[in-house]
Design an enzyme around this catalytic site. Sequence first.
Site, PDB file in Angstrom:
ATOM      1  N   CYS A 114       0.878  -1.169   0.000  1.00  0.00           N
ATOM      2  CA  CYS A 114       0.000   0.000   0.000  1.00  0.00           C
ATOM      3  C   CYS A 114       0.913   1.215   0.000  1.00  0.00           C
ATOM      4  CB  CYS A 114      -0.870   0.002   1.249  1.00  0.00           C
ATOM      5  SG  CYS A 114      -1.616   1.625   1.542  1.00  0.00           S
ATOM      6  N   ASN A 148      11.098  -0.660  -7.230  1.00  0.00           N
ATOM      7  CA  ASN A 148      11.187  -1.317  -8.532  1.00  0.00           C
ATOM      8  C   ASN A 148       9.857  -1.219  -9.253  1.00  0.00           C
ATOM      9  OD1 ASN A 148      12.977  -3.119 -10.229  1.00  0.00           O
ATOM     10  ND2 ASN A 148      11.132  -4.372 -10.145  1.00  0.00           N
ATOM     11  N   GLU A 149       9.883  -0.677 -10.438  1.00  0.00           N
ATOM     12  CA  GLU A 149       8.708  -0.661 -11.316  1.00  0.00           C
ATOM     13  C   GLU A 149       7.410  -0.369 -10.554  1.00  0.00           C
ATOM     14  OE1 GLU A 149       8.662  -4.203 -13.743  1.00  0.00           O
ATOM     15  OE2 GLU A 149      10.078  -3.276 -15.129  1.00  0.00           O
ATOM     16  N   CYS A 154      -4.235   0.540  -4.625  1.00  0.00           N
ATOM     17  CA  CYS A 154      -4.705  -0.025  -3.365  1.00  0.00           C
ATOM     18  C   CYS A 154      -5.996   0.691  -2.979  1.00  0.00           C
ATOM     19  CB  CYS A 154      -3.638   0.166  -2.296  1.00  0.00           C
ATOM     20  SG  CYS A 154      -4.174  -0.330  -0.644  1.00  0.00           S
ATOM     21  N   CYS A 156      -7.450   0.421   0.161  1.00  0.00           N
ATOM     22  CA  CYS A 156      -7.651   0.367   1.617  1.00  0.00           C
ATOM     23  C   CYS A 156      -8.217   1.697   2.123  1.00  0.00           C
ATOM     24  CB  CYS A 156      -6.333   0.035   2.319  1.00  0.00           C
ATOM     25  SG  CYS A 156      -5.204   1.426   2.440  1.00  0.00           S
ATOM     26  N   CYS A 159      -5.903   4.638   1.682  1.00  0.00           N
ATOM     27  CA  CYS A 159      -5.834   5.132   0.302  1.00  0.00           C
ATOM     28  C   CYS A 159      -7.119   5.879  -0.068  1.00  0.00           C
ATOM     29  CB  CYS A 159      -5.569   3.983  -0.672  1.00  0.00           C
ATOM     30  SG  CYS A 159      -3.864   3.394  -0.582  1.00  0.00           S
ATOM     31  N   GLU A 310      16.990  -2.199 -17.377  1.00  0.00           N
ATOM     32  CA  GLU A 310      16.858  -3.652 -17.542  1.00  0.00           C
ATOM     33  C   GLU A 310      16.604  -3.960 -19.005  1.00  0.00           C
ATOM     34  OE1 GLU A 310      13.753  -5.551 -15.315  1.00  0.00           O
ATOM     35  OE2 GLU A 310      14.232  -4.455 -13.482  1.00  0.00           O
ATOM     36  N   HIS A 361      14.410 -17.134 -17.077  1.00  0.00           N
ATOM     37  CA  HIS A 361      14.617 -15.830 -17.715  1.00  0.00           C
ATOM     38  C   HIS A 361      16.080 -15.709 -18.123  1.00  0.00           C
ATOM     39  CE1 HIS A 361      14.766 -11.507 -18.321  1.00  0.00           C
ATOM     40  NE2 HIS A 361      13.463 -11.428 -18.132  1.00  0.00           N
TER      41      HIS A 361
END
Length: 708
Positions: A114, A148-149, A154, A156, A159, A310, A361
């Site tokens: 969240c 990351n990304e 959310c 909740c 939020c 990446e 991967h």
Amino acid sequence: MPFPHLLHGGDYNPEQWIRTPEVWDEDFRLMKLAGCNAISLGIFAWAMLEPEEGRFELGWMDTIFDKAEENGVQVILATPGGARPAWMPLKYPEVLRVDQYGRRQKWGGRHNHCFTSPVYREKCQIINAKLAERYGQRPNLILWHVNNEYSGECHCDLCQDAFRAFLRGRYHDDLDQLNHAWWSTFWSHTISDWSQIEPPSKIGETQVHGHTLDWKRFITHQTIDCFRSESEPLRRITPHVPITTNLMMGGFTDVDYYKLADACDVVSWDSYPSYHDRSDDWLGPLGAVWTSFIHSQRRAMKDKPFLLMESAPAMQNYKPVCKLKRPGLHAVEALQAVGHGSDSVLYFQWRKSRGGVEKFHGAVVDHYASEHVRTFREVAELGKALAKLDGVVGTNAQPEVAFIYDYENRWALNEAAGPINGKKDKDYDGVVREHYRPFWSNGIGVDVISQDHDFANYKLIVAPMLYMIRPGVGERLERFVTGGGTLVTTFFSGVVDESDLCFLNGFPGPLRKLMGVRAEETDTLYDDESVAIVSSRKNGAGLSGKYAAAQWCDLIHAEGAKVLASYGGEFYKGWPALTVNAHGRGRAYYIASRNDARFHDDFYDHLVRQLGLSRALGVTLPEGVTAVVRGGYVFVLGFNRADVKVNLSARAFRDVLSGKRVSGKVVLPRYSAMVLEPVAKTQARPPTPRRAGSRANRGRRPATSPAR
Ligand code: GLA
Ligand code: ZN
């Protein structure tokens, strides 16, 4: 970043190999062999860094930092917020997201915190401060990689409250303004108290477009707020270290990345094109054309080089059929990023995981951890090539062309019910790609911008399907054209304002006067239908004969604009299909339908010549090939499955990769690239590197840049 070489390396997860630390030594030996000089460290290492709340174990990371330093490897240090350790949600369930059905998610997966939770933010700040205190003065720490990304949403209570607070700010605490923007009298949706507002949900409201748009705006706002909160200790303890967060692949549009980029010091992104599917590698939805487009957007976001954070050095394991990357393609893809403004080629990931969902991967080091395998050899080859390109580091571009590709516009378009629905939806990306492809094929660099970006520096702005026009944008486009700029827009433009309320008094709304047209209705066609477009004699727009329109046909009246082509069928036969309006010192084109590739080639090739736009090699390139200029070098990039001939015109070059002199017609083998340095007839002249920074220094037509 004070690093004079292109970064080469990538996500390094040594914590997965903590039981066999001899692997770490082998990693650094292999990095040297592969010409790798950078790692992104610790992205998902929270559980290994803080195994119990408040107990930190950083010894292993110290070792990695030491080894990296000994081996001349730069560190991009990640903060670990992308995946939480198990102790956290068990003790503080509020860090877990609640979905749109009101269900609190269980611990697991990643990227599912969240972003409002004070506990999550606090825990991030604690670990981030630890990392900054411990490693902030390391000489090889060059960049922070926060989280990351960022993605997702959310629902909740925290939020929801934050959403309501966001709306109160947006509508100046005035529900009347909100009700107007949401057109809430429709279906009796009037809001009479802020507490009645909930986020969109499939078991609640999804059809009030102003509401949905504001929710998406809120997600962007809250994501950035969370990013800033995570960055706070880094900014405080290590003000000398720049900060980035890695943006997702080009197809991800749920966060307004222009705004997130504003909050970063450096833009970085994760590029995973879809090569080797059934369509040509250059054309498809995640093919080479689109990848160039997104690279151009990432560079234009901060008007300076970005980082490719990446990419897959080999197979990406999430495609429907995970084809191996054909030999050579890896280098082309990497040089494509560099040519379009990346100062790095970084991979996910360095060493293949032994278990878990990404164990198949592609990675630089395979399960059979040897340097004597194809992928490793190709990466090492590329490492050698990148080492020859110090001259491009820090250099920028100054395109003469901008594409408006706007997230809010895309959200609003895709929400709209009609005039075309179904599997392809409005296909904004597809339409934008069709208009961009001729520039790609002509070797013309572009900026990809939002409608809030400054328009002043361009000769040409292409704004396909500019459905939503935010306040002031119409006037700014008008000033751009008045001042001598050329604007191209298309069907279904100028339809709604920033709240998704339709403009009254005629489409394309605020552009009506500038375009000199009024769109009365919009017809849409089934996939197997088309309508002919007949070019007018002496159209002056490079058109000849007939073309085919598909899917979208605006029925427009010329109100001062000159008609250059008309519909050749349907009940609107004879109605204008392409118009141009002279306005001030510039011109504005309205393309009323979604046309075939030949139309775009003819129309834009002519415009390119007419506006004297500079092309990387001064020629139109064969299909599947593009060229882009950076730092005085011409990157020629071939995405074809077969060899093709490329005409380098009359100029002489040295191919930096092969060291050979090249000129005239040369064969570009399948999946291959050249990086060309112009040479004078008698002696070689090194290109003049231009650094990013002032606009005057943006590398526009340096002495060695190729001819038009
Ligand atoms: C994303 C993530 C990485 C990894 C790759 C796989 O980009 O950031 O952690 O999962 O996808 O392609
Ligand atoms: Zn929440």
